[in-house]
Write a protein that holds these residues in place. Structure first.
Motif, PDB file in Angstrom:
ATOM      1  N   ARG A 136       0.830  -1.209   0.000  1.00 13.38           N
ATOM      2  CA  ARG A 136       0.000   0.000   0.000  1.00 13.38           C
ATOM      3  C   ARG A 136       0.860   1.252   0.000  1.00 13.38           C
ATOM      4  NH1 ARG A 136      -5.417  -0.632   3.457  1.00 13.38           N
ATOM      5  NH2 ARG A 136      -5.166   1.623   3.488  1.00 13.38           N
ATOM      6  N   HIS A 137       2.139   1.094   0.394  1.00 16.94           N
ATOM      7  CA  HIS A 137       2.982   2.271   0.581  1.00 16.94           C
ATOM      8  C   HIS A 137       4.243   2.275  -0.282  1.00 16.94           C
ATOM      9  CE1 HIS A 137       0.453   3.409   3.960  1.00 16.94           C
ATOM     10  NE2 HIS A 137       0.551   2.169   4.413  1.00 16.94           N
TER      11      HIS A 137
ATOM     12  N   ALA B  40       3.362   3.449   6.535  1.00 15.87           N
ATOM     13  CA  ALA B  40       2.121   3.921   7.152  1.00 15.87           C
ATOM     14  C   ALA B  40       2.355   5.217   7.906  1.00 15.87           C
ATOM     15  CB  ALA B  40       1.564   2.850   8.098  1.00 15.87           C
ATOM     16  N   VAL B  41       3.457   5.301   8.645  1.00 14.92           N
ATOM     17  CA  VAL B  41       3.757   6.505   9.425  1.00 14.92           C
ATOM     18  C   VAL B  41       4.058   7.681   8.493  1.00 14.92           C
ATOM     19  CG1 VAL B  41       5.426   7.553  11.020  1.00 14.92           C
ATOM     20  CG2 VAL B  41       4.550   5.243  11.456  1.00 14.92           C
ATOM     21  N   ILE B  42       4.903   7.445   7.473  1.00 18.24           N
ATOM     22  CA  ILE B  42       5.245   8.523   6.522  1.00 18.24           C
ATOM     23  C   ILE B  42       3.993   9.037   5.811  1.00 18.24           C
ATOM     24  CG2 ILE B  42       6.401   9.031   4.330  1.00 18.24           C
ATOM     25  CD1 ILE B  42       8.684   7.211   5.228  1.00 18.24           C
ATOM     26  N   ASP B  43       3.194   8.108   5.270  1.00 18.60           N
ATOM     27  CA  ASP B  43       1.985   8.535   4.564  1.00 18.60           C
ATOM     28  C   ASP B  43       0.970   9.144   5.529  1.00 18.60           C
ATOM     29  OD1 ASP B  43       3.195   7.626   2.325  1.00 18.60           O
ATOM     30  OD2 ASP B  43       1.830   5.981   1.907  1.00 18.60           O
ATOM     31  N   GLY B  44       0.984   8.710   6.782  1.00 15.10           N
ATOM     32  CA  GLY B  44       0.068   9.249   7.780  1.00 15.10           C
ATOM     33  C   GLY B  44       0.411  10.673   8.172  1.00 15.10           C
TER      34      GLY B  44
ATOM     35  N   MET C 284      -6.420   5.773   8.112  1.00 13.06           N
ATOM     36  CA  MET C 284      -6.203   4.345   8.408  1.00 13.06           C
ATOM     37  C   MET C 284      -4.838   4.090   9.035  1.00 13.06           C
ATOM     38  SD  MET C 284      -8.940   2.704   7.542  1.00 13.06           S
ATOM     39  CE  MET C 284      -8.644   0.965   7.123  1.00 13.06           C
ATOM     40  N   VAL C 285      -4.044   5.152   9.250  1.00 15.60           N
ATOM     41  CA  VAL C 285      -2.676   4.944   9.742  1.00 15.60           C
ATOM     42  C   VAL C 285      -2.657   4.223  11.087  1.00 15.60           C
ATOM     43  CG1 VAL C 285      -2.571   7.264  10.735  1.00 15.60           C
ATOM     44  CG2 VAL C 285      -0.461   6.053  10.202  1.00 15.60           C
ATOM     45  N   TRP C 286      -3.599   4.530  11.985  1.00 17.16           N
ATOM     46  CA  TRP C 286      -3.601   3.872  13.289  1.00 17.16           C
ATOM     47  C   TRP C 286      -3.973   2.404  13.177  1.00 17.16           C
ATOM     48  CZ3 TRP C 286      -0.799   5.520  16.972  1.00 17.16           C
ATOM     49  CH2 TRP C 286      -0.538   6.892  17.087  1.00 17.16           C
ATOM     50  N   VAL C 287      -4.885   2.094  12.268  1.00 16.92           N
ATOM     51  CA  VAL C 287      -5.245   0.687  12.038  1.00 16.92           C
ATOM     52  C   VAL C 287      -4.018  -0.080  11.551  1.00 16.92           C
ATOM     53  CG1 VAL C 287      -6.647  -0.868  10.626  1.00 16.92           C
ATOM     54  CG2 VAL C 287      -7.662   1.225  11.558  1.00 16.92           C
ATOM     55  N   GLU C 288      -3.252   0.543  10.660  1.00 18.21           N
ATOM     56  CA  GLU C 288      -2.054  -0.105  10.137  1.00 18.21           C
ATOM     57  C   GLU C 288      -1.000  -0.263  11.229  1.00 18.21           C
ATOM     58  OE1 GLU C 288      -2.327   0.959   5.421  1.00 18.21           O
ATOM     59  OE2 GLU C 288      -0.937   2.138   6.625  1.00 18.21           O
ATOM     60  N   ILE C 289      -0.860   0.747  12.078  1.00 13.78           N
ATOM     61  CA  ILE C 289       0.135   0.674  13.154  1.00 13.78           C
ATOM     62  C   ILE C 289      -0.254  -0.412  14.166  1.00 13.78           C
ATOM     63  CG2 ILE C 289       1.051   1.934  15.158  1.00 13.78           C
ATOM     64  CD1 ILE C 289       1.130   4.441  13.351  1.00 13.78           C
ATOM     65  N   VAL C 290      -1.539  -0.488  14.518  1.00 16.69           N
ATOM     66  CA  VAL C 290      -1.986  -1.543  15.443  1.00 16.69           C
ATOM     67  C   VAL C 290      -1.742  -2.923  14.821  1.00 16.69           C
ATOM     68  CG1 VAL C 290      -4.051  -2.603  16.470  1.00 16.69           C
ATOM     69  CG2 VAL C 290      -3.635  -0.147  16.721  1.00 16.69           C
ATOM     70  N   THR C 291      -1.986  -3.033  13.507  1.00 17.16           N
ATOM     71  CA  THR C 291      -1.721  -4.297  12.800  1.00 17.16           C
ATOM     72  C   THR C 291      -0.249  -4.700  12.941  1.00 17.16           C
ATOM     73  OG1 THR C 291      -3.463  -3.876  11.178  1.00 17.16           O
ATOM     74  CG2 THR C 291      -1.722  -5.423  10.530  1.00 17.16           C
ATOM     75  N   VAL C 292       0.647  -3.749  12.662  1.00 20.02           N
ATOM     76  CA  VAL C 292       2.080  -4.040  12.739  1.00 20.02           C
ATOM     77  C   VAL C 292       2.489  -4.389  14.173  1.00 20.02           C
ATOM     78  CG1 VAL C 292       4.393  -3.079  12.464  1.00 20.02           C
ATOM     79  CG2 VAL C 292       2.656  -2.652  10.717  1.00 20.02           C
ATOM     80  N   LEU C 293       1.996  -3.606  15.152  1.00 15.27           N
ATOM     81  CA  LEU C 293       2.373  -3.869  16.546  1.00 15.27           C
ATOM     82  C   LEU C 293       1.896  -5.258  16.993  1.00 15.27           C
ATOM     83  CD1 LEU C 293       1.759  -0.409  18.289  1.00 15.27           C
ATOM     84  CD2 LEU C 293       3.915  -1.427  17.506  1.00 15.27           C
ATOM     85  N   ALA C 294       0.688  -5.650  16.601  1.00 13.10           N
ATOM     86  CA  ALA C 294       0.177  -6.974  16.973  1.00 13.10           C
ATOM     87  C   ALA C 294       1.057  -8.067  16.362  1.00 13.10           C
ATOM     88  CB  ALA C 294      -1.276  -7.133  16.526  1.00 13.10           C
ATOM     89  N   LEU C 295       1.517  -7.847  15.127  1.00 14.85           N
ATOM     90  CA  LEU C 295       2.365  -8.845  14.465  1.00 14.85           C
ATOM     91  C   LEU C 295       3.777  -8.858  15.042  1.00 14.85           C
ATOM     92  CD1 LEU C 295       1.088  -8.494  10.787  1.00 14.85           C
ATOM     93  CD2 LEU C 295       0.742 -10.424  12.341  1.00 14.85           C
ATOM     94  N   LEU C 296       4.297  -7.677  15.418  1.00 14.97           N
ATOM     95  CA  LEU C 296       5.619  -7.638  16.059  1.00 14.97           C
ATOM     96  C   LEU C 296       5.568  -8.357  17.409  1.00 14.97           C
ATOM     97  CD1 LEU C 296       6.903  -4.001  15.301  1.00 14.97           C
ATOM     98  CD2 LEU C 296       7.750  -6.159  14.347  1.00 14.97           C
ATOM     99  N   GLN C 297       4.470  -8.172  18.146  1.00 16.91           N
ATOM    100  CA  GLN C 297       4.306  -8.858  19.427  1.00 16.91           C
ATOM    101  C   GLN C 297       4.293 -10.370  19.215  1.00 16.91           C
ATOM    102  OE1 GLN C 297       0.346  -8.708  21.254  1.00 16.91           O
ATOM    103  NE2 GLN C 297       1.305  -8.280  23.222  1.00 16.91           N
ATOM    104  N   TYR C 298       3.577 -10.792  18.171  1.00 11.69           N
ATOM    105  CA  TYR C 298       3.496 -12.213  17.841  1.00 11.69           C
ATOM    106  C   TYR C 298       4.877 -12.780  17.468  1.00 11.69           C
ATOM    107  CZ  TYR C 298       2.566 -16.239  14.819  1.00 11.69           C
ATOM    108  OH  TYR C 298       2.593 -17.467  14.212  1.00 11.69           O
ATOM    109  N   ILE C 299       5.662 -12.009  16.705  1.00 11.72           N
ATOM    110  CA  ILE C 299       7.029 -12.430  16.373  1.00 11.72           C
ATOM    111  C   ILE C 299       7.856 -12.558  17.658  1.00 11.72           C
ATOM    112  CG2 ILE C 299       9.199 -11.686  15.280  1.00 11.72           C
ATOM    113  CD1 ILE C 299       7.552 -10.497  13.007  1.00 11.72           C
ATOM    114  N   ALA C 300       7.682 -11.612  18.585  1.00 11.33           N
ATOM    115  CA  ALA C 300       8.407 -11.679  19.867  1.00 11.33           C
ATOM    116  C   ALA C 300       8.039 -12.967  20.610  1.00 11.33           C
ATOM    117  CB  ALA C 300       8.072 -10.450  20.714  1.00 11.33           C
TER     118      ALA C 300
END
Lengths: 128, 128, 128
Positions: A68-69, A122-126, B1-17
């Protein structure tokens, strides 16, 4: 986005192939459902499938988010490395589990790169 | 939608951890691949990762679906609760599995709310 | 796209129901966390949930991808067959695991059809 979609389908077809191998291993090594243990070789195929499932949960959202980015030509190329990495993982894990490192790195690496690219994008585009 | 994307990434980073913790637990508790049993503490970390994978399969589609029909600021806030819930789940499950209820509720709850919000939103917008 | 979204939610609600059944089976058959083995009936419910998770990883991306290129009325109908197939799978697997073939075919079949439809659609639309 056609390449992103094709990489998505190929990764899922590869995963289906891994699942079919698990089904074949049930017969070959005599592990009847619902058991998922009982023969080392069956367990290797099963772990390859499960580990691929575990990584697809990160890889696919990361691929779509990054696309998307960033240029889909780049993200789909990184995605293609994931598929190659999974193939190496299958080959090495079923031969000798302790050698699975390279294939694992070549699949979690692309997934992590796409995930971070998605976050940065996402952060840059946001902020625009 | 930037916050939705950031929450998505954070949830996946947590899962990787969580997945990395499973890898470390393999070494610490002497459980070699392809085995996924053999030491209670390893099994706890493994179950935390697997349960998170099981919930991500609902949470991520629900988050994206709900965000198509409701304000992303609200859906991403609900999504943030999921991440906090998963952290509490990790802490309590690895300490004492029987205390995992709160963390589980704080993660399946947000996932279910987003899923139902997505359903209601889809139907309402579909009727327009 | 409302029907595609509704099928998505129904498939996930069904999956949550399967997960709840696993939780109930823990109590009924005396299998405490983190164990996932110890009683054949618990293992059957657990395998139904896990196999559904394994297939959702293909089904949901395939449903969405196919719906980008084909009429959502058709893709959501194929998707509805998946849900029926999963219900048959639950019924047959918990009764007698060796009879799970029909339910499995009625769920991996629709997932594979949607995946290939997505591939063909992506290529056709990409060539335009």
């Amino acid at each position: 986005m056609v390449w992103v979609e094709i990489v998505t389908v190929l990764a899922l077809l590869q995963y289906i192939a891994f699942a079919v191998m698990v089904g074949q291993a049930r017969g070959k090594y005599g592990v009847s459902a619902p058991a998922v243990t009982g023969h080392e070789m069956f367990e290797r195929y099963y772990r390859v499938q499960m580990n691929t499932l575990e990584l697809l949960a990160v890889f696919l959202p990361a691929l779509w988010l990054a696309s998307r980015h960033w240029a889909p030509s780049i993200t789909s190329t990184v995605g293609a490395v994931f598929i190659v990495g999974r193939f190496i993982y299958l080959r090495s894990y079923t031969k000798e589990p302790s050698t699975r490192g390279l294939g694992f790195g070549l699949s979690i690496g692309p997934a992590a790169i796409l995930l971070l690219a998605g976050l940065v994008g996402a952060v840059i585009d946001g902020l625009k």
